[in-house]
Scaffold this active site. Structure first.
Site, PDB file in Angstrom:
ATOM      1  N   ARG A 292       0.847  -1.184   0.000  1.00 27.74           N
ATOM      2  CA  ARG A 292       0.000   0.000   0.000  1.00 27.74           C
ATOM      3  C   ARG A 292       0.888   1.242   0.000  1.00 27.74           C
ATOM      4  O   ARG A 292       1.894   1.311   0.723  1.00 27.74           O
ATOM      5  CB  ARG A 292      -0.901   0.047   1.241  1.00 27.74           C
ATOM      6  CG  ARG A 292      -2.110  -0.881   1.177  1.00 27.74           C
ATOM      7  CD  ARG A 292      -3.147  -0.402   0.156  1.00 27.74           C
ATOM      8  NE  ARG A 292      -4.323  -1.256   0.115  1.00 27.74           N
ATOM      9  CZ  ARG A 292      -4.473  -2.294  -0.722  1.00 27.74           C
ATOM     10  NH1 ARG A 292      -3.527  -2.601  -1.583  1.00 27.74           N
ATOM     11  NH2 ARG A 292      -5.589  -3.001  -0.715  1.00 27.74           N
TER      12      ARG A 292
ATOM     13  N   GLU B  12      -3.899   7.301  -5.677  1.00 26.66           N
ATOM     14  CA  GLU B  12      -4.141   6.525  -6.913  1.00 26.66           C
ATOM     15  C   GLU B  12      -5.519   6.889  -7.462  1.00 26.66           C
ATOM     16  O   GLU B  12      -6.464   6.988  -6.693  1.00 26.66           O
ATOM     17  CB  GLU B  12      -4.106   5.018  -6.616  1.00 26.66           C
ATOM     18  CG  GLU B  12      -2.761   4.535  -6.123  1.00 26.66           C
ATOM     19  CD  GLU B  12      -2.766   3.059  -5.725  1.00 26.66           C
ATOM     20  OE1 GLU B  12      -3.783   2.372  -5.959  1.00 26.66           O
ATOM     21  OE2 GLU B  12      -1.765   2.602  -5.163  1.00 26.66           O
TER      22      GLU B  12
ATOM     23  N   HIS C 218      -0.783  -0.290  -9.960  1.00 30.32           N
ATOM     24  CA  HIS C 218      -1.484  -1.170  -9.002  1.00 30.32           C
ATOM     25  C   HIS C 218      -2.028  -2.424  -9.708  1.00 30.32           C
ATOM     26  O   HIS C 218      -3.242  -2.645  -9.771  1.00 30.32           O
ATOM     27  CB  HIS C 218      -2.616  -0.409  -8.289  1.00 30.32           C
ATOM     28  CG  HIS C 218      -3.006  -1.052  -6.986  1.00 30.32           C
ATOM     29  ND1 HIS C 218      -3.436  -0.351  -5.891  1.00 30.32           N
ATOM     30  CD2 HIS C 218      -3.046  -2.352  -6.603  1.00 30.32           C
ATOM     31  CE1 HIS C 218      -3.718  -1.185  -4.897  1.00 30.32           C
ATOM     32  NE2 HIS C 218      -3.492  -2.416  -5.315  1.00 30.32           N
TER      33      HIS C 218
HETATM   34  C1  8YV Z   1      -6.390  -5.246  -6.109  1.00 29.64           C
HETATM   35  C2  8YV Z   1      -5.146  -5.137  -3.878  1.00 29.64           C
HETATM   36  O1  8YV Z   1      -5.928  -5.167  -7.412  1.00 29.64           O
HETATM   37  O2  8YV Z   1      -6.025  -7.121  -3.020  1.00 29.64           O
HETATM   38  C3  8YV Z   1      -5.611  -6.002  -2.777  1.00 29.64           C
HETATM   39  O3  8YV Z   1      -5.578  -5.549  -1.617  1.00 29.64           O
HETATM   40  O4  8YV Z   1      -4.677  -4.086  -3.658  1.00 29.64           O
HETATM   41  C4  8YV Z   1      -5.216  -5.624  -5.286  1.00 29.64           C
HETATM   42  O5  8YV Z   1      -5.197  -6.990  -5.370  1.00 29.64           O
HETATM   43  C5  8YV Z   1      -7.101  -4.027  -5.834  1.00 29.64           C
HETATM   44  O6  8YV Z   1      -7.386  -3.888  -4.495  1.00 29.64           O
HETATM   45  C6  8YV Z   1      -8.386  -3.984  -6.626  1.00 29.64           C
HETATM   46  O7  8YV Z   1      -9.459  -4.428  -5.833  1.00 29.64           O
END
Ligand code: 8YV
Length: 321
Positions: free
Chosen positions: A239, A268, A286
């Site tokens: 993150r 983002e 991401h």
């Molecule tokens: C996703 C992510 O692409 O799972 C997570 O926490 O950050 C990623 O796998 C993103 O959150 C889209 O939902």
């Protein structure tokens, strides 16, 4: 009557098809719904379940405005820092995530970042894009060797462990820092270092796999970047909130860090464009979990959670008990 569902985020076609087959579903078209569109759709449809993504901030205020029909918020992500779980619990709304199904692809992508940063993929790509045409001497544009190096991992959950397992294949020495030491069968030969500040000076490469939260907010800052040895490589696929981006820019611009790879940003998608101007920083939007197989599995898991709660069963991946 099939349960009424809002899929508030863009999902792969197979996930949308299953949502339509098993639910009375309203599904976001190409784009994620805005929060106000999500609330409107949930109210109009008297939704029992809402599927979201980590880009949709389910604050206490938003959760408070969901219609009384909603029984579950299912995020298609493993991270859930975007959901005020206490607010969901206070309203008796189940909240779930999708652990497990994205572990391998996110660990693969972490190695993409490690290799791309260490081996100067961004600069080589730019050279090829501009037509090359000029030979490089044997001492020019050199990267750093990855195999055999010491890798530090902050956060030894499922993804951290999968990164450690891959690192063994690269003949790396692995150190990890985690709230507690893991049982040896889950350490993949890695050495536990209880103190984050004691881990940093020992890392050739540092990768973050901890969740966002008060304890990890800007854990990488001017002071902690300075504790990495000069010439270290830094990678983040967890993150953006874990990193003070001003400090990262400083550490790259000064040459203290050899290179870095980021898949996540403090903001983002409108990330800080100063980052774009650093040639030693490899950037991705991401995409750590973004494979056909994994995004399908994440969507299916969110639907499984929604179906369970709508049928009166316990959620599979509850965020509160
Ligand atoms: C996703 C992510 O692409 O799972 C997570 O926490 O950050 C990623 O796998 C993103 O959150 C889209 O939902």
């Amino acid at each position: 009557m099939p349960p009424r569902l809002i899929v508030a985020c863009g999902v792969p076609a197979a996930v949308a098809a299953r949502a339509r087959a098993e639910f009375d579903a309203r599904i976001a078209e190409d784009q994620d719904m805005t929060i106000s569109a999500l609330l409107q759709a949930a109210g109009d449809h008297q939704a029992q379940a809402v599927v979201v993504t980590s880009a949709q901030k389910m604050t206490a205020e938003v959760i408070g405005r969901l219609p009384a029909s909603v029984r579950i918020i299912a995020t298609s992500s493993v991270g859930y820092d975007h959901i005020d779980v206490a607010a969901a619990q206070a309203r008796g709304i189940a909240a779930t995530n999708t652990p497990g199904v994205l572990t391998e692809c996110t660990a693969d992508f972490t190695f993409l970042l490690i290799l791309a940063a260490s081996r100067r993929a961004r600069e080589y790509g730019a050279i090829m894009q501009s037509g090359w045409r000029q030979r490089y001497g044997l001492g020019d544009a050199l990267g750093l060797r990855v195999s055999g190096k010491t890798l530090g991992i902050l956060g030894m959950g499922r993804i951290g462990q999968a990164v450690a397992a891959r690192a063994r294949g690269f003949g790396m020495r692995v150190l990890y820092c985690n709230r507690s030491r893991l049982p040896p069968d889950r350490e993949h030969g890695a050495e536990y270092v209880a103190e984050f500040r004691a881990l940093l000076p020992r890392c050739d490469i540092l990768t973050l796999h901890a969740p966002a939260g008060p304890q990890t907010s800007r854990i990488m800052n001017a002071e902690t970047f300075a504790l990495l040895p000069r010439g270290a490589v830094f990678v983040n696929a967890a993150r953006g909130a874990l990193v003070d981006e001003d400090a990262l820019i400083g550490a790259l611009a000064s040459g203290h860090l050899f290179a870095a790879g980021l898949d996540v940003f403090a903001s983002e998608p409108d990330y800080d464009l100063r980052l774009r101007d650093l040639p030693t920083l490899f950037l991705a939007p991401h995409m750590g979990s973004a494979t056909i197989e994994t995004r399908n599995a994440m969507g299916f898991r969110a639907l499984d959670n929604a179906a369970a709660v709508c049928a009166g069963r316990d959620p599979i991946d509850p965020l509160w008990h």
